[in-house]
Design an enzyme around this catalytic site. Structure first.
Site, PDB file in Angstrom:
ATOM      1  N   ASP A  91       0.840  -1.199   0.000  1.00 54.19           N
ATOM      2  CA  ASP A  91       0.000   0.000   0.000  1.00 54.19           C
ATOM      3  C   ASP A  91       0.873   1.247   0.000  1.00 54.19           C
ATOM      4  OD1 ASP A  91      -2.049  -1.695   0.079  1.00 54.19           O
ATOM      5  OD2 ASP A  91      -2.820  -1.102   2.050  1.00 54.19           O
ATOM      6  N   TYR A 126       2.050   1.954  -3.414  1.00 53.88           N
ATOM      7  CA  TYR A 126       0.946   2.434  -4.234  1.00 53.88           C
ATOM      8  C   TYR A 126       0.688   3.906  -3.939  1.00 53.88           C
ATOM      9  CZ  TYR A 126      -3.726   2.994  -6.132  1.00 53.88           C
ATOM     10  OH  TYR A 126      -4.806   3.457  -6.826  1.00 53.88           O
ATOM     11  N   SER A 173      -2.159 -15.031  13.548  1.00 55.02           N
ATOM     12  CA  SER A 173      -2.344 -16.202  12.692  1.00 55.02           C
ATOM     13  C   SER A 173      -2.142 -17.463  13.528  1.00 55.02           C
ATOM     14  CB  SER A 173      -1.379 -16.146  11.526  1.00 55.02           C
ATOM     15  OG  SER A 173      -0.076 -16.100  12.023  1.00 55.02           O
ATOM     16  N   LEU A 174      -2.219 -18.594  12.890  1.00 56.79           N
ATOM     17  CA  LEU A 174      -2.125 -19.859  13.608  1.00 56.79           C
ATOM     18  C   LEU A 174      -0.890 -20.619  13.178  1.00 56.79           C
ATOM     19  CD1 LEU A 174      -5.812 -21.048  13.148  1.00 56.79           C
ATOM     20  CD2 LEU A 174      -4.761 -20.333  15.294  1.00 56.79           C
ATOM     21  N   GLU A 177     -12.632 -27.617  14.890  1.00 55.03           N
ATOM     22  CA  GLU A 177     -13.607 -27.037  13.953  1.00 55.03           C
ATOM     23  C   GLU A 177     -12.948 -26.823  12.598  1.00 55.03           C
ATOM     24  OE1 GLU A 177     -13.321 -23.632  16.602  1.00 55.03           O
ATOM     25  OE2 GLU A 177     -13.344 -22.310  14.850  1.00 55.03           O
ATOM     26  N   LYS A 192     -11.282 -25.271   9.334  1.00 59.02           N
ATOM     27  CA  LYS A 192     -10.547 -24.042   9.019  1.00 59.02           C
ATOM     28  C   LYS A 192     -11.093 -23.553   7.678  1.00 59.02           C
ATOM     29  CE  LYS A 192      -5.902 -22.122   8.789  1.00 59.02           C
ATOM     30  NZ  LYS A 192      -6.024 -21.342   7.576  1.00 59.02           N
ATOM     31  N   ASP A 244     -11.613 -21.519   4.344  1.00 58.74           N
ATOM     32  CA  ASP A 244     -10.692 -20.903   3.392  1.00 58.74           C
ATOM     33  C   ASP A 244     -11.320 -19.626   2.828  1.00 58.74           C
ATOM     34  OD1 ASP A 244      -8.411 -20.626   2.026  1.00 58.74           O
ATOM     35  OD2 ASP A 244      -8.774 -22.234   0.576  1.00 58.74           O
ATOM     36  N   GLU A 291     -14.514 -15.537   9.459  1.00 57.76           N
ATOM     37  CA  GLU A 291     -14.100 -15.643   8.066  1.00 57.76           C
ATOM     38  C   GLU A 291     -15.237 -15.251   7.121  1.00 57.76           C
ATOM     39  OE1 GLU A 291     -11.069 -16.587   8.473  1.00 57.76           O
ATOM     40  OE2 GLU A 291     -10.289 -17.266   6.535  1.00 57.76           O
ATOM     41  N   TYR A 318     -15.771 -17.121  14.667  1.00 59.28           N
ATOM     42  CA  TYR A 318     -15.114 -18.184  15.442  1.00 59.28           C
ATOM     43  C   TYR A 318     -14.246 -17.675  16.585  1.00 59.28           C
ATOM     44  CZ  TYR A 318     -11.668 -17.139  11.785  1.00 59.28           C
ATOM     45  OH  TYR A 318     -10.828 -16.511  10.918  1.00 59.28           O
ATOM     46  N   LYS A 357      -8.517 -25.617  19.445  1.00 61.15           N
ATOM     47  CA  LYS A 357      -8.335 -24.518  20.417  1.00 61.15           C
ATOM     48  C   LYS A 357      -8.588 -25.029  21.833  1.00 61.15           C
ATOM     49  CE  LYS A 357     -10.206 -21.302  17.027  1.00 61.15           C
ATOM     50  NZ  LYS A 357     -11.402 -20.627  16.561  1.00 61.15           N
ATOM     51  N   LYS A 406      -3.498 -28.944   9.036  1.00 57.76           N
ATOM     52  CA  LYS A 406      -3.782 -28.792   7.611  1.00 57.76           C
ATOM     53  C   LYS A 406      -4.085 -30.132   6.942  1.00 57.76           C
ATOM     54  CE  LYS A 406      -3.142 -24.436   6.638  1.00 57.76           C
ATOM     55  NZ  LYS A 406      -2.120 -24.006   5.813  1.00 57.76           N
ATOM     56  N   CYS A 443      11.386 -30.565 -33.829  1.00 59.95           N
ATOM     57  CA  CYS A 443      10.590 -29.523 -33.190  1.00 59.95           C
ATOM     58  C   CYS A 443       9.200 -29.498 -33.828  1.00 59.95           C
ATOM     59  CB  CYS A 443      11.294 -28.182 -33.376  1.00 59.95           C
ATOM     60  SG  CYS A 443      10.254 -26.798 -32.886  1.00 59.95           S
ATOM     61  N   CYS A 484       8.899 -25.867 -35.873  1.00 58.44           N
ATOM     62  CA  CYS A 484       9.652 -25.480 -37.076  1.00 58.44           C
ATOM     63  C   CYS A 484      10.252 -26.670 -37.814  1.00 58.44           C
ATOM     64  CB  CYS A 484      10.742 -24.472 -36.724  1.00 58.44           C
ATOM     65  SG  CYS A 484      12.120 -25.199 -35.836  1.00 58.44           S
ATOM     66  N   CYS A 540      15.109 -27.642 -29.446  1.00 57.37           N
ATOM     67  CA  CYS A 540      15.002 -27.389 -30.875  1.00 57.37           C
ATOM     68  C   CYS A 540      16.255 -26.629 -31.293  1.00 57.37           C
ATOM     69  CB  CYS A 540      13.753 -26.543 -31.136  1.00 57.37           C
ATOM     70  SG  CYS A 540      13.795 -25.677 -32.703  1.00 57.37           S
ATOM     71  N   CYS A 544      13.033 -20.648 -35.577  1.00 51.41           N
ATOM     72  CA  CYS A 544      11.865 -21.327 -35.016  1.00 51.41           C
ATOM     73  C   CYS A 544      10.883 -20.271 -34.503  1.00 51.41           C
ATOM     74  CB  CYS A 544      12.299 -22.241 -33.891  1.00 51.41           C
ATOM     75  SG  CYS A 544      10.926 -22.983 -33.012  1.00 51.41           S
TER      76      CYS A 544
HETATM   77  S1  IVH Z   1      -8.880 -18.926  14.954  1.00 48.76           S
HETATM   78  C1  IVH Z   1      -5.605 -16.169  17.115  1.00 48.76           C
HETATM   79  N1  IVH Z   1     -10.510 -20.426  13.605  1.00 48.76           N
HETATM   80  O1  IVH Z   1      -6.904 -19.033   9.569  1.00 48.76           O
HETATM   81  C2  IVH Z   1      -5.998 -16.802  15.847  1.00 48.76           C
HETATM   82  N2  IVH Z   1      -8.981 -19.107  12.385  1.00 48.76           N
HETATM   83  O2  IVH Z   1      -4.002 -19.392   9.661  1.00 48.76           O
HETATM   84  C3  IVH Z   1      -7.457 -16.918  15.705  1.00 48.76           C
HETATM   85  N3  IVH Z   1      -9.212 -19.300   9.958  1.00 48.76           N
HETATM   86  O3  IVH Z   1      -6.088 -15.733  10.297  1.00 48.76           O
HETATM   87  C4  IVH Z   1      -7.835 -17.633  14.502  1.00 48.76           C
HETATM   88  N4  IVH Z   1     -10.896 -20.712   9.971  1.00 48.76           N
HETATM   89  O4  IVH Z   1      -8.219 -16.180   8.959  1.00 48.76           O
HETATM   90  C5  IVH Z   1      -9.506 -19.555  13.533  1.00 48.76           C
HETATM   91  N5  IVH Z   1     -12.067 -21.774  12.543  1.00 48.76           N
HETATM   92  C6  IVH Z   1     -11.068 -20.904  12.484  1.00 48.76           C
HETATM   93  C7  IVH Z   1     -10.559 -20.461  11.250  1.00 48.76           C
HETATM   94  C8  IVH Z   1      -9.500 -19.562  11.248  1.00 48.76           C
HETATM   95  C9  IVH Z   1     -10.079 -20.014   9.207  1.00 48.76           C
HETATM   96  C10 IVH Z   1      -8.161 -18.446   9.398  1.00 48.76           C
HETATM   97  C11 IVH Z   1      -8.049 -17.079  10.022  1.00 48.76           C
HETATM   98  C12 IVH Z   1      -6.641 -16.991  10.520  1.00 48.76           C
HETATM   99  C13 IVH Z   1      -5.955 -18.027   9.733  1.00 48.76           C
HETATM  100  C14 IVH Z   1      -4.734 -18.549  10.448  1.00 48.76           C
END
Ligand code: IVH
Length: 700
Positions: A49, A52, A98-99, A132, A134, A136, A192, A244, A308, A332, A426, A429, A444, A450
């Site tokens: 950003d 940009y 993130s996780l 639960e 994840k 996308d 999400e 979530y 969790k 994953k 080839c 050509c 070739c 070519c």
């Molecule tokens: S819990 C403190 N639960 O995955 C972190 N994240 O790789 C709280 N995501 O940034 C995240 N499904 O965008 C949580 N059931 C779920 C999720 C989830 C997708 C995403 C979320 C996060 C990313 C981490």
């Protein structure tokens, strides 16, 4: 961007001549336009950003200084585009983290063991962990004050996101007001935003009908839809939401994760029904497999299962390691596989003459995208896997990785399928295609005779890191080549002059406006940096990095060419100088010398040089604070792109490495730095923030 200017960036606007201002105004207009398209239409920005905004600021500064340039087509007059270009920034009261990832069952056992150890739990103590899907999609934070939705923000870099409130309000799933009385005064629901698979397919059908480009997958489409400048546009896209977790909360909804999610559900927020409370690793894994089995039938894309710790007091004690909670992990899924039929095997001829076999498949969806072509790499690979036309093959695609053929389903092989015979000529050509000793590739021997090689050379010439000519891509080059209008790079720059005869605007797909724009884009590239030209020439082994190294060392095309020609005539000193340029070496130097020895190449280069104006390159500093040091960049940098950071460090004489070792002098770590940061700490490498880096190099 002041930093960039100081580090040898563009001329200050006040010093530009009218001619320079005009050409830069056009160039910026095209550049900003292409970033807008990448950002808004494809949700695939390639610059930060900050970069940009800098482009935009310079564009506006030029218009202020040279008001005549402000024509009707000026970006400043465009309706629809927000003047600042983007959304307002929102600082997250509680960062959006993130996780960490788990890939194997053992990783899950380790995760649970780690938690038990940390909390000093005995084997008898109950530890409940939720599992639960994840989702996308893309994460969003919805801030409710006194039950009313006030701000919605994307995750951004975790600390600061974009204000997408107006767009979020168009999502029917998301309540404008929380139901019931129980909600705290301030509550940020996080979750999400996603698009269902069916909605995605329907949207693409509509696109196809209207002759518009197709979207790649539901995730990118959801992200792109949420970042539309016009909320009315977002409203036409069927987005959905799962809550979530939460950010700032004036009061916790409950004592556990599961009850808190249940509370969000009571308040009217959509939550996922597949969450389960588990009491052991076995139960977690059982639920993981259940979700994995259901994956294909679920209406939305998922890419794993999130675990969790249920008790919130324990979550609090466990806390965070770098930017991920210790109390949660994402397990994953393995790469998705699918089977399909090989309808044919095409041979593609590349710029260097390399013949690449590509399997043409019965289209199949795998890992969220439709796959219909997959590379078979080379002759040996086909033989090793014994892939035959008519075979059913298993293909795999993980994340953003390109799809690959895992193997043939032998039981399904038709009786008539014959071993594939790799061509020895080839296919384009007809020249011999030879395989040199020790090489896996067949090439070739036709060179520029070519058509495939000539076309690929031109396509490379106009590609993003070379001349980057907007509106001149693969299709146009192929068309111009076939018509005989562009046979060598210089022809691109004489196209406009010849258009009186050609009359491009009369060709299908080329209205008067697009022809005008094309000529503007070409014009804007007449002035170009030396490293880009060197890369564009397609000399063997000269990728972007080597092109920049040579450009920095020699400064001008004349100097480099002089050295290469001298070396080609046996001047050992000239050869050894090139060979000794940091990172170049003998093989690369020889390739450069060979290129400049070839008369055909010289003729094409001279023709090109008559058309363009090459900007000389700033030489590498020998006495900067980082010269001779080894630097690694990691995490998401906020004040420069990775490419810029690398170029800056190299210009200052540093060596930029991809991984941390004992030899690393500095690790420059932005937010989200992970394993490299750990490595650096292990080796005692000095870790710098971006600000520290600028201080170190004296740019602050
Ligand atoms: S819990 C403190 N639960 O995955 C972190 N994240 O790789 C709280 N995501 O940034 C995240 N499904 O965008 C949580 N059931 C779920 C999720 C989830 C997708 C995403 C979320 C996060 C990313 C981490």
């Amino acid at each position: 961007m002041a930093k960039k200017a100081k580090a040898g960036g563009p001329k200050p606007v006040e010093e530009l001549s009218v001619k320079e201002a005009k050409s830069e105004h056009v160039r910026l207009e095209l550049e900003i336009g292409s970033h807008d398209r990448r950002y808004y239409e494809h949700d695939a920005p390639v610059i930060s950003d900050a970069e940009y905004d800098a482009l935009r600021r310079r564009y506006e500064a030029i218009e202020k200084q040279f008001p005549d340039l402000r024509t009707l087509t000026s970006l400043s007059n465009k309706v629809g585009a927000a003047p600042s270009g983007k959304f307002k920034k929102v600082r997250h009261a509680v960062p959006m983290l993130s996780l960490g990832n788990a890939f194997t069952d053992e990783d899950v056992t380790d995760f649970v063991d780690r938690i038990r150890r940390f909390l000093r739990l005995s084997d008898k103590d109950e530890l409940i962990i939720t599992a639960e899907p994840k989702i996308d999609g893309l994460s969003c934070s919805l801030r409710y004050e006194k039950g009313k939705l006030v701000v919605a923000a994307t995750r951004g870099d975790g600390a600061e996101g974009e204000d997408v409130t107006a767009n979020i309000r168009t999502i029917k799933d998301i309540p404008q007001e929380l139901k019931g009385k129980g909600a705290p005064d301030v509550f940020e629901a996080r979750g999400e935003v996603y698009m269902t698979k069916d909605d995605f397919i329907a949207l693409n059908k509509r696109q196809e009908k209207e002759g518009k480009p197709l979207y790649v997958n539901p995730r990118n489409t959801a992200a792109g839809s949420l970042r539309q400048i016009d909320p009315k546009m977002t409203a036409t896209r069927p987005l959905k939401f799962f809550a979530y977790t939460w950010g700032e909360a004036s009061e916790l909804p409950a004592d556990t994760q599961s009850e808190s999610v249940a509370a969000m559900k009571r308040w009217g927020l959509p939550t996922n029904a597949l969450m389960k409370k588990c009491k052991s690793v076995d139960e977690l894994l059982k639920h993981y497999r259940k979700i994995e089995e259901a994956r294909a039938e679920l209406p939305y894309d998922i890419d794993g299962v999130v675990y969790k710790v249920d008790r919130l007091d324990w979550q609090g004690r466990l806390g965070f390691v770098s930017r991920s909670p210790r109390w949660a992990i994402a397990h994953k899924f393995a790469a998705e596989k699918a089977t399909t039929i090989v309808k044919g095997i095409d041979i593609q001829v590349g710029r260097t003459g390399k013949l690449t076999p590509v399997a043409k498949l019965e289209p199949v969806t795998v890992g969220g995208v439709t796959v219909q072509n997959v590379t078979l790499h080379n002759e040996d690979e086909i033989a090793r896997k014994d892939v035959r036309i008519g075979d059913t093959v298993t293909i795999q695609r993980a994340g953003d990785v390109i799809p690959q053929v895992l193997g043939v389903v032998m039981e399904k092989r038709p009786k008539s399928a014959k071993p594939y015979k790799f061509p020895e000529v080839c296919p384009v050509c007809g020249s011999h295609a030879v395989r040199e000793e020790g090489e896996v590739d067949r090439r070739c021997t036709g060179g520029l005779v070519c058509a495939a090689q000539a076309v690929q050379t031109l396509i490379h010439f106009v590609s993003r890191n070379a001349f980057d000519i907007d509106g001149l891509g693969e299709k146009q080059i192929e068309f111009f080549f076939e018509k005989g209008w562009v046979r060598q790079p210089a022809d691109i720059f004489t196209l406009e002059k010849r258009n009186g005869k050609i009359k491009l605007e009369n060709e299908e797909g080329f209205g008067a406006t697009s022809v005008r724009n094309l000529f503007i884009s070409i014009e804007a590239r007449r002035k170009i940096a030396l490293n880009r030209v060197l890369f564009a020439l397609g000399i063997r082994h000269i990728g972007e990095t080597n092109a920049t190294r040579l450009a920095r060392h020699y400064g001008t095309m004349e100097a480099l060419r002089g050295a290469a020609v001298a070396a080609g005539k046996g001047d050992e000193e000239a050869f050894s100088e090139m060979n000794n340029v940091n990172g170049i070496g003998e093989i690369v130097a020889e390739a450069v010398v060979e290129f400049f020895k070839e008369k055909k190449n010289m003729k094409a280069l001279d023709a090109l040089l008559a058309e363009i104006d090459i900007e000389p390159m700033e030489a590498v500093a020998k006495d900067s604070p980082v010269s001779g040091k080894s630097v690694v960049f990691t995490g998401s940098l906020e004040q420069m792109t990775r490419d810029e950071a690398k170029a800056m460090a190299e210009r200052l004489g540093a060596k930029v490495a991809g991984s941390v070792s004992k030899k690393t002098d500095y690790l420059v770590a932005g937010p989200g730095a992970g394993s490299k940061l750990k490595e650096a700490q292990k080796h005692g490498v000095r870790v710098l923030s971006e600000d520290d880096w600028f201080t170190l190099i004296g740019k602050k």
